[in-house]
Design an enzyme around this catalytic site. Structure first.
Site, PDB file in Angstrom:
ATOM      1  N   ARG A  42     -29.277  35.454 -21.123  1.00  0.00           N
ATOM      2  CA  ARG A  42     -30.676  35.552 -21.573  1.00  0.00           C
ATOM      3  C   ARG A  42     -30.856  35.005 -22.986  1.00  0.00           C
ATOM      4  NH1 ARG A  42     -34.317  39.925 -23.575  1.00  0.00           N
ATOM      5  NH2 ARG A  42     -36.375  39.681 -22.621  1.00  0.00           N
ATOM      6  N   ILE A  68     -41.083  36.302 -23.337  1.00  0.00           N
ATOM      7  CA  ILE A  68     -40.159  36.447 -22.221  1.00  0.00           C
ATOM      8  C   ILE A  68     -40.243  37.926 -21.850  1.00  0.00           C
ATOM      9  CG2 ILE A  68     -38.217  36.682 -23.868  1.00  0.00           C
ATOM     10  CD1 ILE A  68     -36.327  35.600 -21.761  1.00  0.00           C
ATOM     11  N   SER A  69     -40.453  38.223 -20.591  1.00  0.00           N
ATOM     12  CA  SER A  69     -40.707  39.611 -20.175  1.00  0.00           C
ATOM     13  C   SER A  69     -39.498  40.506 -20.444  1.00  0.00           C
ATOM     14  CB  SER A  69     -41.037  39.663 -18.681  1.00  0.00           C
ATOM     15  OG  SER A  69     -42.049  38.742 -18.361  1.00  0.00           O
ATOM     16  N   GLN A  70     -39.790  41.802 -20.553  1.00  0.00           N
ATOM     17  CA  GLN A  70     -38.750  42.816 -20.723  1.00  0.00           C
ATOM     18  C   GLN A  70     -37.794  42.777 -19.524  1.00  0.00           C
ATOM     19  OE1 GLN A  70     -40.471  46.695 -20.461  1.00  0.00           O
ATOM     20  NE2 GLN A  70     -38.537  47.746 -20.834  1.00  0.00           N
TER      21      GLN A  70
END
Ligand code: SAH
Length: 218
Positions: A42, A68-70
């Site tokens: 990530r 960027i999403s959790q």
């Protein structure tokens, strides 16, 4: 690239494993999703200055007022996508950093992803290529309209909150296909929904309350 992908210190495999344990504690059960997330670097999807925070369970800025999403939300949405068997062809609206698309590329046969902000589209495309993920196809466009030329899709995932459910996305679902989408206005309660297209019509289930950046038309 190999060293970069492996990571050291705060981006090492140990740090990544810790995130996966957190996700398990928070209720993620699908081992296919957890294993794919454990392997996916990530930290390469965020700015270098944020790399040390890439394995915390938080959304992070990716520029252009986007995030960027959790990881928990990515895991939850991906789990919902696989809940009824692995879809072959998946459409994502909101490529952003490319992280969700990369995750899907490890789990399904073919991924199509649409982004409306050009620099994000360019950057994600380059990174996905660098990672050798040849089963992802990117497009610069308003995803509210889906991606007609490859429809129907076995699943569609929208990673920005829509004020209402875009009908064109439902139309581009195969029978039995599912749409995972956060619905609600910005700064208001948003709900993550699963909609399944059946022969009779649309079935709807609520997954949970969420906060997403808005889906913007045009
Ligand atoms: N899936 C992304 C999350 C990105 S945030 C990731 O893994 O990083 C949501 C993204 O949706 C943003 O990049 C935003 O620009 C994009 N977006 C918003 N409205 C859109 C639209 N109508 N069509 C395509 N992309 C859109």
């Amino acid at each position: 690239m190999e060293n970069q992908t492996e990571g050291i210190g705060m981006t090492s495999q140990r740090t990544r494993d810790r995130l996966i344990r957190r996700l398990r504690e928070k209720g993620i059960r699908d081992n296919r999703v957890l294993e794919a997330m454990r392997m996916l670097p990530r930290h390469l999807f965020v700015d270098e200055a944020l790399a040390t925070r890439a394995y915390e369970d938080d959304a992070l800025p990716i520029g252009h007022k986007q995030t960027i999403s959790q990881p928990y939300i990515v895991a939850r949405m991906t789990e919902a996508l696989l809940a009824d068997g692995v879809p072959k062809k998946v459409l994502e609206i909101g490529t952003g950093s490319g992280y969700q698309a990369a995750l899907l590329a490890h789990l399904v046969e073919q991924v199509y992803t649409v982004e409306r902000i050009e620099p994000l589209y360019q950057q994600a495309r380059k990174l996905l290529m660098k990672l050798g993920l040849r089963n992802v196809r990117c497009k610069l466009s308003d995803g509210t309209w889906g991606w007609e030329s490859y429809a129907p899709y076995d699943a569609i995932i929208v990673t920005a909150a829509a004020p209402e459910i875009p009908q064109s996305l439902l139309q581009q679902l195969a029978i039995g296909g599912r749409l995972i989408i956060p619905v609600g206005a910005q700064h208001e309660a948003q709900q993550l929904l699963t909609l399944v297209r059946t022969k009779e019509g649309i079935e709807q289930h609520k997954l949970e309350d969420v906060v997403f950046v808005p889906l913007v038309s045009g």
